[in-house]
Motif scaffolding. Structure first.
Motif, PDB file in Angstrom:
ATOM      1  N   UNK A  49     -12.429  -7.713  -7.003  1.00  0.00           N
ATOM      2  CA  UNK A  49     -11.674  -8.878  -7.449  1.00  0.00           C
ATOM      3  C   UNK A  49     -12.237 -10.151  -6.838  1.00  0.00           C
ATOM      4  N   UNK A  50     -12.066 -11.289  -7.501  1.00  0.00           N
ATOM      5  CA  UNK A  50     -12.604 -12.551  -6.977  1.00  0.00           C
ATOM      6  C   UNK A  50     -12.030 -12.894  -5.604  1.00  0.00           C
ATOM      7  N   UNK A  83     -17.183 -10.100 -23.416  1.00  0.00           N
ATOM      8  CA  UNK A  83     -17.275  -9.237 -22.226  1.00  0.00           C
ATOM      9  C   UNK A  83     -18.734  -8.900 -21.900  1.00  0.00           C
ATOM     10  N   UNK A  84     -19.604  -8.920 -22.904  1.00  0.00           N
ATOM     11  CA  UNK A  84     -21.020  -8.620 -22.682  1.00  0.00           C
ATOM     12  C   UNK A  84     -21.778  -9.783 -22.068  1.00  0.00           C
ATOM     13  N   UNK A  85     -21.095 -10.903 -21.887  1.00  0.00           N
ATOM     14  CA  UNK A  85     -21.725 -12.003 -21.156  1.00  0.00           C
ATOM     15  C   UNK A  85     -21.832 -11.709 -19.669  1.00  0.00           C
ATOM     16  N   UNK A  86     -20.972 -10.855 -19.156  1.00  0.00           N
ATOM     17  CA  UNK A  86     -20.972 -10.561 -17.726  1.00  0.00           C
ATOM     18  C   UNK A  86     -22.200  -9.720 -17.401  1.00  0.00           C
ATOM     19  N   UNK A  87     -23.043 -10.252 -16.512  1.00  0.00           N
ATOM     20  CA  UNK A  87     -24.307  -9.604 -16.206  1.00  0.00           C
ATOM     21  C   UNK A  87     -24.585  -9.622 -14.711  1.00  0.00           C
ATOM     22  N   UNK A  88     -25.379  -8.641 -14.281  1.00  0.00           N
ATOM     23  CA  UNK A  88     -25.842  -8.562 -12.891  1.00  0.00           C
ATOM     24  C   UNK A  88     -27.221  -7.933 -12.932  1.00  0.00           C
ATOM     25  N   UNK A 114     -20.140 -11.063 -12.288  1.00  0.00           N
ATOM     26  CA  UNK A 114     -19.103 -10.060 -12.103  1.00  0.00           C
ATOM     27  C   UNK A 114     -17.907 -10.697 -11.397  1.00  0.00           C
ATOM     28  N   UNK A 115     -16.705 -10.208 -11.686  1.00  0.00           N
ATOM     29  CA  UNK A 115     -15.512 -10.821 -11.101  1.00  0.00           C
ATOM     30  C   UNK A 115     -15.564 -10.826  -9.576  1.00  0.00           C
ATOM     31  N   UNK A 130     -16.835 -18.352 -14.893  1.00  0.00           N
ATOM     32  CA  UNK A 130     -17.805 -17.270 -14.738  1.00  0.00           C
ATOM     33  C   UNK A 130     -18.638 -17.372 -13.495  1.00  0.00           C
ATOM     34  N   UNK A 131     -18.271 -18.283 -12.589  1.00  0.00           N
ATOM     35  CA  UNK A 131     -19.011 -18.422 -11.334  1.00  0.00           C
ATOM     36  C   UNK A 131     -20.388 -18.994 -11.486  1.00  0.00           C
TER      37      UNK A 131
END
Length: 254
Positions: A95-96, A146-151, A168-169, A249-250
């Motif tokens: 979690x953030x 949701x597919x925008x979240x990447x690492x 990521x959160x 999104x940080x």
């Protein structure tokens, strides 16, 4: 988790974690019923997919989840026109800001009634949960967002449709910072302050489709019709909103 389908609007809000004897699950349920015409959430669904009536709903909600803090799925009794909501605590480690959070997930039909009620439902869920932020988005658009979240290691790849990559959160510095955008966006007063909304000089278009909530938060609607990323105007509106709010999104964090 609600079985959100392509004909649904998915609603997700993120709030401080539930504690013992927390009244927020019931506040969420009451709020949804007040926001969606004719809705009564008096059933749950068994592991076998059968509807189970809840004659003592309040006591059932207070029991929470057998495996930890949260509340089990509760729904209306119409299998052909399903409305659902459930919630659970996400651990601090994912979690953030390293703070455990309550996630509330709901699903509404993507039809004239659901679309007309979506703003009120999102606000009711978010305010009832005392959420930091949340959104209501048609299923198909929500999957792509949701597919925008990447690492680079844990979730490599390129976001779809030229949208920006989001963190990521757990890599976002504070729970008040929204992790992504949606069709309808709930931003608490703290979230709005964190991302710099509103700026009257830059946000006139968004403000024309926004409303203040009783807790001084905002519900901000990106497009008049439900978000459809096959519509170039809708995709452009989403991209412009990400450009306007780099904190989401940080992305403004090193």
């Amino acid at each position: 988790m609600p079985a959100t389908q392509e004909t649904d609007i998915g609603v997700i809000v993120y709030a401080p974690a539930l504690v013992s004897a927390d009244s927020r699950p019931l506040a969420v349920v009451h709020g949804m019923e007040g926001a969606f015409p004719g809705l009564h959430l008096g059933w749950t669904i068994s592991d076998e997919g059968k509807l189970i009536r809840l004659p003592q709903r309040e006591a059932w909600l207070a029991q929470g989840r057998p495996t930890g803090r949260g509340f089990r799925l509760i729904c209306n009794g119409d299998e052909s026109y399903r409305v659902t909501v459930s919630g659970w605590n996400s651990p601090a480690g994912i979690s953030p800001g390293g703070q455990a959070q309550l996630e509330v997930h709901a699903a509404l039909p993507l039809d004239a009634t659901g679309i007309a009620a979506a703003v009120e439902v999102l606000e009711a869920i978010a305010e009832g949960a005392r959420a930091f932020w949340g959104h209501a988005t048609p299923f198909n658009a929500g999957v792509e967002i949701s597919r925008q979240t990447r690492h680079p290691v844990r979730k490599p790849g390129v976001p779809p449709r030229g949208l920006p990559a989001l963190k990521l959160r757990e890599d976002i510095r504070a729970p008040e910072i929204p992790a992504r955008l949606g069709w309808l966006n709930y931003w608490s007063a703290a979230a709005a302050e964190a991302i710099g909304f509103p700026d009257p000089a830059r946000d006139a278009e968004l403000l024309s489709r926004s409303r203040h909530t009783t807790s001084r938060g905002w519900v901000v609607q990106l497009t008049d019709a439900p978000l459809d990323l096959d519509n170039p105007a809708h995709l452009d509106a989403l991209k412009r909103a990400y450009e306007r709010f780099p904190e989401i999104g940080g992305r403004s964090n090193p």
